[in-house]
Scaffold this motif. Structure first.
Motif, PDB file in Angstrom:
ATOM      1  N   PRO A 208     -15.627 -20.377  24.500  1.00  0.00           N
ATOM      2  CA  PRO A 208     -16.074 -19.061  24.021  1.00  0.00           C
ATOM      3  C   PRO A 208     -15.156 -18.500  22.931  1.00  0.00           C
ATOM      4  CG  PRO A 208     -15.120 -18.903  26.230  1.00  0.00           C
ATOM      5  CD  PRO A 208     -15.241 -20.361  25.920  1.00  0.00           C
ATOM      6  N   ASN A 209     -13.914 -18.964  22.874  1.00  0.00           N
ATOM      7  CA  ASN A 209     -12.988 -18.398  21.894  1.00  0.00           C
ATOM      8  C   ASN A 209     -12.981 -19.155  20.566  1.00  0.00           C
ATOM      9  OD1 ASN A 209     -12.101 -16.246  23.282  1.00  0.00           O
ATOM     10  ND2 ASN A 209     -10.300 -17.262  24.153  1.00  0.00           N
ATOM     11  N   ILE A 210     -13.712 -20.276  20.500  1.00  0.00           N
ATOM     12  CA  ILE A 210     -13.674 -21.074  19.265  1.00  0.00           C
ATOM     13  C   ILE A 210     -14.975 -20.927  18.491  1.00  0.00           C
ATOM     14  CG2 ILE A 210     -13.469 -23.385  18.275  1.00  0.00           C
ATOM     15  CD1 ILE A 210     -11.720 -24.185  20.572  1.00  0.00           C
ATOM     16  N   GLU A 211     -14.836 -20.603  17.210  1.00  0.00           N
ATOM     17  CA  GLU A 211     -16.013 -20.613  16.364  1.00  0.00           C
ATOM     18  C   GLU A 211     -15.875 -21.795  15.423  1.00  0.00           C
ATOM     19  OE1 GLU A 211     -17.056 -16.857  14.649  1.00  0.00           O
ATOM     20  OE2 GLU A 211     -18.373 -17.810  13.168  1.00  0.00           O
ATOM     21  N   LEU A 212     -16.765 -22.763  15.579  1.00  0.00           N
ATOM     22  CA  LEU A 212     -16.668 -23.995  14.805  1.00  0.00           C
ATOM     23  C   LEU A 212     -17.412 -23.841  13.488  1.00  0.00           C
ATOM     24  CD1 LEU A 212     -15.881 -26.973  14.621  1.00  0.00           C
ATOM     25  CD2 LEU A 212     -17.951 -27.533  15.892  1.00  0.00           C
ATOM     26  N   LEU A 213     -16.701 -24.106  12.394  1.00  0.00           N
ATOM     27  CA  LEU A 213     -17.345 -24.045  11.078  1.00  0.00           C
ATOM     28  C   LEU A 213     -17.338 -25.449  10.494  1.00  0.00           C
ATOM     29  CD1 LEU A 213     -15.487 -20.871   9.802  1.00  0.00           C
ATOM     30  CD2 LEU A 213     -17.839 -20.979  10.608  1.00  0.00           C
ATOM     31  N   SER A 214     -18.294 -26.280  10.931  1.00  0.00           N
ATOM     32  CA  SER A 214     -18.325 -27.637  10.408  1.00  0.00           C
ATOM     33  C   SER A 214     -19.043 -27.639   9.065  1.00  0.00           C
ATOM     34  CB  SER A 214     -19.026 -28.569  11.384  1.00  0.00           C
ATOM     35  OG  SER A 214     -20.347 -28.167  11.542  1.00  0.00           O
ATOM     36  N   TYR A 215     -18.831 -28.731   8.317  1.00  0.00           N
ATOM     37  CA  TYR A 215     -19.401 -28.877   6.986  1.00  0.00           C
ATOM     38  C   TYR A 215     -19.078 -27.644   6.121  1.00  0.00           C
ATOM     39  CZ  TYR A 215     -22.542 -31.309   3.803  1.00  0.00           C
ATOM     40  OH  TYR A 215     -23.059 -32.003   2.755  1.00  0.00           O
ATOM     41  N   SER A 216     -17.835 -27.214   6.210  1.00  0.00           N
ATOM     42  CA  SER A 216     -17.389 -26.019   5.493  1.00  0.00           C
ATOM     43  C   SER A 216     -16.037 -26.315   4.864  1.00  0.00           C
ATOM     44  CB  SER A 216     -17.220 -24.847   6.453  1.00  0.00           C
ATOM     45  OG  SER A 216     -18.405 -24.633   7.159  1.00  0.00           O
ATOM     46  N   GLU A 217     -15.723 -25.596   3.808  1.00  0.00           N
ATOM     47  CA  GLU A 217     -14.412 -25.796   3.199  1.00  0.00           C
ATOM     48  C   GLU A 217     -13.749 -24.471   2.877  1.00  0.00           C
ATOM     49  OE1 GLU A 217     -13.682 -28.849   0.083  1.00  0.00           O
ATOM     50  OE2 GLU A 217     -15.555 -29.698   0.864  1.00  0.00           O
ATOM     51  N   LEU A 218     -12.424 -24.477   2.954  1.00  0.00           N
ATOM     52  CA  LEU A 218     -11.668 -23.264   2.655  1.00  0.00           C
ATOM     53  C   LEU A 218     -11.566 -23.120   1.145  1.00  0.00           C
ATOM     54  CD1 LEU A 218      -9.841 -21.028   3.934  1.00  0.00           C
ATOM     55  CD2 LEU A 218      -7.933 -22.526   3.418  1.00  0.00           C
ATOM     56  N   ASP A 219     -12.049 -22.011   0.603  1.00  0.00           N
ATOM     57  CA  ASP A 219     -11.988 -21.812  -0.835  1.00  0.00           C
ATOM     58  C   ASP A 219     -10.792 -20.979  -1.255  1.00  0.00           C
ATOM     59  OD1 ASP A 219     -14.029 -23.353  -1.545  1.00  0.00           O
ATOM     60  OD2 ASP A 219     -15.451 -21.759  -2.073  1.00  0.00           O
ATOM     61  N   GLU A 220     -10.514 -19.903  -0.502  1.00  0.00           N
ATOM     62  CA  GLU A 220      -9.423 -19.022  -0.895  1.00  0.00           C
ATOM     63  C   GLU A 220      -8.639 -18.609   0.336  1.00  0.00           C
ATOM     64  OE1 GLU A 220     -10.872 -15.563  -2.991  1.00  0.00           O
ATOM     65  OE2 GLU A 220     -11.944 -16.879  -4.407  1.00  0.00           O
ATOM     66  N   LEU A 221      -7.343 -18.383   0.121  1.00  0.00           N
ATOM     67  CA  LEU A 221      -6.516 -17.897   1.218  1.00  0.00           C
ATOM     68  C   LEU A 221      -5.454 -16.976   0.646  1.00  0.00           C
ATOM     69  CD1 LEU A 221      -5.874 -18.266   4.301  1.00  0.00           C
ATOM     70  CD2 LEU A 221      -4.127 -19.860   3.587  1.00  0.00           C
ATOM     71  N   ALA A 236     -24.259 -26.163   1.855  1.00  0.00           N
ATOM     72  CA  ALA A 236     -25.698 -26.031   2.073  1.00  0.00           C
ATOM     73  C   ALA A 236     -26.180 -27.095   3.048  1.00  0.00           C
ATOM     74  CB  ALA A 236     -26.428 -26.181   0.752  1.00  0.00           C
ATOM     75  N   ARG A 237     -27.025 -26.690   3.962  1.00  0.00           N
ATOM     76  CA  ARG A 237     -27.509 -27.639   4.966  1.00  0.00           C
ATOM     77  C   ARG A 237     -28.933 -28.109   4.703  1.00  0.00           C
ATOM     78  NH1 ARG A 237     -23.076 -25.614   6.562  1.00  0.00           N
ATOM     79  NH2 ARG A 237     -22.138 -26.122   8.566  1.00  0.00           N
ATOM     80  N   TYR A 238     -29.664 -27.356   3.948  1.00  0.00           N
ATOM     81  CA  TYR A 238     -31.052 -27.686   3.616  1.00  0.00           C
ATOM     82  C   TYR A 238     -31.926 -27.860   4.850  1.00  0.00           C
ATOM     83  CZ  TYR A 238     -28.800 -28.498  -0.828  1.00  0.00           C
ATOM     84  OH  TYR A 238     -28.052 -28.349  -1.955  1.00  0.00           O
TER      85      TYR A 238
END
Lengths: 428, 612
Positions: A208-221, A236-238
């Motif tokens: 419940p505490n993890i939000e998975l962001l697969s097929y994603s990339e970090l752009d800015e930090l 995009a997943r189409y």
């Protein structure tokens, strides 16, 4: 005008064995602003700590330098002592004269003493400028982001999440698991990676505490500890994620499955010489847009220029529509390619097994001597480049030397004849 | 253009009758890479000029430039047919004599014939030479009779008749035949070829590929240079059997002659209608493309090879899914070694039973080995599976050079194990080799004599494999470096007792956890030497001595003052001036200056320099 006290520890024999404590004490007493110097066999012992506390009060010290072991070990100890004695703990500095003076110069006592003095001088100078600091607490956001869903990322995310904090796990691929899930056995216990990984992967999905962001990339930090701002791009997943069951049928049927994704094609060639393009064009033109021809094209270009110029790599990347990084991957992986200019003639010494049993290494040594270069180098006049090559499949001729595309049988005791036809070898 | 199998037959007959009617002599000159390096192309040209000079008619003599004959050490080679006179080590100045003496006057030239190093007898005819006598040259024999650049020559010896036959068979029947023949993959793994074909056939996919791995060394080179059509024929049959329409031949770019011959062969096969659309009116289409590789050792690994054809760096991938299911571009792919492909026409033509009658119980047919190292006759040999090592080394190879003592033979390339003298009666087939701790691998055989140090040899191979490791998986990348480090310590005289156990443990880990065969087989040289030559390791570690006198840190050069005649030769040649002494008086080596290069040992005319 400050009142600084310096405490010097013997650390049993560890410091006093190399550092002359008495001489050091005398010299330290002469440092400006040092009003008090004392030594002690074990400063970190209870009597030693009490001594520091008492002296701070007795001499009304407003800054202290304790000289002993590494601050990792006892800085906190003595700062506590200082605080209990009414001195701001940040007005205490540690001079590390054990790890940095006595131990490394154990057999050179003079040097050790001199160095210990210099270290104490530096600490005194620093503590003079130290300000009395107060500790405060500020609120932070109790959330974490883990980048990369390999085995390390998964474990990190699970640990943090189990600790009760929210975690975002960002993975560039369409699935977490990374390289480890692709292995068949792990070193050195031969465990099965799937058995280790799959429970962890489902734990991530269900936590419940993890939000998975697969097929994603970090752009800015941006930001700092406790206050980061991150921008994550979900690719995009189409497909409609709500409806998708992950059956994988669509990837099988996709007509462009496994084609490289090119987001934008940089136009490197606009900035290149006309002459250069004329030279490289015939090698590349037949294969425009064919990423699979990468190795073939690079071989041709390498042959034409005798090496791979940077512009050539960019040109190939643009025309074949292969990312620059992939071209570099191939160009640096294989040792037939050179990124440095090479000589007119390329001399290869076969160091395959059969050749080595017949003295190929001696041949290499002799040629190195003759040309005055080491294997992998080029003569200054760019006439010859020397390299070791793998088995050339002429084992019965061993030892074999190639010059350009011609094969020669070499005699380990005299390599001169090999170079006769190239105008009598180099200057030597 | 040949339209169907009848036309092919008629064409082959025509060539054969022409050959039978021919009464003149044929000079077959080996133009393989080894002989060319020794000047064969120049000799070929000189012979052509000389024939022109003497106005000799084509009916009297003709010149045939062929692929490799195998006996490369004696090159340039020449066989004069029909008598099969064998001339070796031919120099350009011998050419006029060959024409005037042998061709015109039918006399043998004494200096060019083969002198057996073992029996000291001179041998005139090729079949009598011991190097060829024990061989069984099913694949290689034709190399001497055809010009690899001419498709006519290949058709003339019955080439492409197997293809014509195969195209009339059901694909399943072909696969059955291959299975029955018991052909096992020549790439080294020894997997039953028929099974691989069956798996690939059973895959339901419109696009399938066949690949020929010609990335190997000596053997792959000789087949591709000497008889490329046999490979192409095998590939077409394989493609027909599994239902593929496109094939790739993966050749090292460093073999220009192989690429040239393959290109020519493909072009001429297309012109003849043997490749391309509707092959021999069977309705089957097939094309072959040549893919050049960079020549890395790892590129011989199947998944790395496939990556290289796809235009990526040659790095292997895990093989939960086999190439027959998802290979090149994720399509079912049939990848076989070049030698496997070259075996196919023979099996189809002569039948599985004929093929299976050759070889040992579980390994059928013949196998080509490259025999090199410290034996008298080196070159490429083709022997029936199951022949003993002793026969290969002492009969075909003619024994050890200079009568030295045999110590070990390494089989299977750099990652093969070293086999000691006690196992000389080992049968050469897949299973016996595996039992002995080595592999079929690349079928290279390197013979070592008493002057080779086994620890140093193992170190050499580990260094090679360490350099060739692609670096993808940890055990191979890191483990080999550690192994090499330990071996270096042992040869430098810093070995410790526990090093032997550490080597065993590392070897076990690397062999069991590496991703591909390169890593899995890499510890073989260490494991086999630890097994068979443990005493040599122990002497290095305990006594700090190298029995073979190879490891520089453990040896010393001393001049025997009683033997030394004071010729000053050693002092003159010493690169560091470590040798002193008056003329005609015994010399001395200063051990503090000596770099142990061994030059004094080599140059001393009276063997006064001793190595200890």
């Amino acid at each position: 005008m400050s009142r600084i006290g310096v405490f010097i520890c013997h650390c049993g024999h560890n410091i006093s064995g190399a550092v002359d404590i008495d001489a050091l004490k005398k010299k330290v007493a002469q440092i400006p602003d040092v009003t008090f110097v004392i030594d002690n066999p074990y400063l970190c012992s209870t009597p030693g700590q009490e001594l520091v506390g008492d002296m701070i009060k007795e001499h009304q010290l407003d800054a202290v330098v304790t000289s002993h072991c590494s601050p990792t070990l006892h800085e906190r100890t003595f700062r506590n002592v200082a605080a209990n004695s009414g001195l701001n703990p940040y007005k205490l500095e540690v001079a590390n004269i054990r790890e940095q003076a006595s131990w490394p110069h154990w057999h050179q006592p003079d040097l050790a003493t001199k160095k210990a003095f210099i270290i104490i001088c530096e600490s005194v100078a620093k503590v003079k400028r130290n300000m009395a600091l107060e500790e405060t607490s500020v609120p932070i956001t109790n959330r974490a982001m883990v980048i990369g869903g390999g085995v390390a990322g998964i474990q990190t995310a699970l640990d943090i999440a189990d600790g009760g904090h929210k975690v975002y796990l960002v993975e560039q691929d369409s699935t977490i698991g990374g390289k480890m899930i692709q292995l068949s056995e792990t070193f050195p216990t031969l465990d099965c990676p799937q058995c280790i990984m799959t429970p962890k992967m489902t734990d991530v999905a269900n936590h419940p505490n993890i939000e998975l962001l697969s097929y994603s990339e970090l752009d800015e930090l941006e930001g700092y500890i406790g206050n980061f701002k991150a921008k994550v791009r979900r690719k995009a997943r189409y497909i409609n994620e709500e409806k998708c069951t992950g059956c994988n049928d669509c990837t099988q049927e996709c007509p462009i499955y496994n084609q490289p994704m090119i987001r934008y094609a940089p136009k490197y060639s606009e900035f290149m010489d006309k002459e250069f393009i004329e030279k490289i064009e015939p090698c590349v033109t037949p294969y425009v847009g064919q990423s699979s021809a990468l190795v073939q094209v690079l071989l041709d270009v390498n042959m034409k220029f005798n090496y791979l110029p940077q512009d050539a790599i960019k040109y190939v990347s643009e025309k074949l529509r292969v990312p620059l990084s992939k071209v570099y991957e191939v160009a640096t992986f294989h040792n037939v390619f050179s990124l440095e200019p090479r000589g007119e003639h390329i001399v290869g010494v076969c160091v395959g097994t059969a050749c080595c049993t017949k003295g190929a290494l001696k041949v290499l040594e002799e040629i190195e001597k003759l040309l005055g270069i080491k294997s992998g180098e080029t003569t200054q006049d760019y006439k010859y480049s020397l390299m070791e090559v793998n088995c050339l499949g002429c084992c019965a001729l061993a030892p074999v030397v190639t010059i350009d595309d011609e094969y020669f049988h070499a005699d380990p005791s005299d390599v001169n004849p090999l170079f006769d036809r190239y105008e009598g070898g180099s200057d030597q | 253009m040949i339209k169907n199998s009848q036309q092919l037959n008629a064409f082959a007959k025509e060539i054969q009758t022409k050959k039978e009617k021919y009464k003149g002599k044929t000079i077959a000159i080996c133009n393989g890479s080894s002989c060319r390096a020794l000047g064969a192309d120049k000799i070929t040209q000189l012979i052509r000029d000389e024939i022109k000079k003497h106005n000799l008619d084509v009916d009297v003599v003709n010149v045939l430039t062929t692929g490799c004959h195998g006996f490369c050490e004696r090159g340039p080679l020449m066989i004069i047919q029909p008598e099969e006179i064998f001339y070796q080590k031919i120099k350009p100045e011998d050419v006029p004599e060959i024409i005037t003496e042998t061709i015109i006057d039918d006399r043998i030239i004494d200096k060019l014939i083969y002198n057996d190093p073992k029996t000291k007898k001179k041998i005139v005819y090729k079949p009598d030479i011991s190097f060829y006598k024990k061989q069984m040259r099913l694949l290689f024999e034709s190399n001497e009779h055809i010009n690899p650049k001419k498709i006519d020559d290949y058709i003339g010896i019955g080439g492409y008749s197997a293809l014509a036959k195969a195209l009339t068979m059901e694909p399943e029947a072909i696969i059955e035949e291959i299975l029955k023949a018991g052909l096992r993959g020549r790439g080294g793994g020894g997997f039953l070829t028929g099974w691989k074909w069956k798996f690939c056939r059973n895959e339901k996919n419109d696009t399938k590929y066949v690949i020929c791995n010609a990335a190997g060394a000596f053997i792959a080179r000789s087949i591709s240079e000497g008889n490329p059509h046999s490979v192409i024929e095998g590939m077409i049959i394989g493609a027909y059997a599994i239902g593929a329409y496109k094939g790739y031949i993966y050749v090292r770019h460093g073999y220009p002659l192989a690429i040239e011959n393959f290109n020519l062969a493909i072009e001429s096969a297309k012109e003849f209608g043997i490749l391309g659309q509707n092959i021999l009116e069977s309705g089957f289409d097939f094309e072959i493309v040549i893919s050049r590789g960079c020549g890395e050792f790892i590129a011989g690994e199947s998944s790395a090879l496939i990556a290289s054809i796809e235009g990526k760096a040659a790095i292997p991938r895990p093989k939960h899914i086999h190439a027959t299911e998802k290979g090149l571009w994720n399509r079912p792919t049939l990848l076989n070694n070049i030698e496997t492909w070259a075996n196919i026409p023979f099996i189809i033509n002569r039948g599985a039973d004929c093929y299976a009658s050759v070889g040992s119980e579980k390994s059928k047919g013949t196998k080509i080995f490259s025999l090199v190292g410290k034996v008298n006759s080196t070159g490429l040999i083709e022997v029936p599976m199951g022949i003993t090592l002793r026969e290969v080394i002492f009969d075909i190879g003619g024994g050890m050079i200079n009568g030295k003592k045999f110590k070990a033979v390494q089989i299977g390339g750099p990652s093969g194990g070293l086999v000691p003298e006690s196992l000389l009666d080992l049968h050469l087939d897949f299973d016996s080799l595996k039992e002995a701790g080595t592999i079929m691998g690349s079928s290279e055989m390197i013979v070592f004599d008493e002057d080779n140090c086994m620890v140093d040899t193992a170190k050499f191979f580990i260094k090679y494999l360490m350099d060739e490791s692609c670096g993808k998986c940890t055990p191979c990348r890191e483990g080999l470096v550690q192994m090499h480090d330990i071996l270096c310590q042992i040869t430098d005289g810093k070995g410790r007792e526990e090093h032997l156990d550490m080597l065993q443990e590392l070897a076990w880990g690397i062999a069991n956890t590496s991703l591909c065969q390169l890593g899995k087989s890499a510890p073989n040289p260490v494991l086999s030497t630890l097994k068979y030559f443990k005493d040599e390791y122990e002497t290095h570690i305990r006594d700090k001595k190298c029995p073979a006198g190879v490891c520089k840190a453990l040896i010393e050069y001393i001049i025997d003052s009683e033997k030394c005649i004071g010729c000053t030769l050693c002092a003159k040649r010493c690169p560091v001036n470590a040798i002193s002494g008056e003329k005609k008086n015994p010399h001395e080596i200063d051990p503090m200056i000596c770099i142990k290069c061994g030059i004094c040992y080599e140059v001393c005319p009276v063997n006064a320099v001793e190595r200890k």
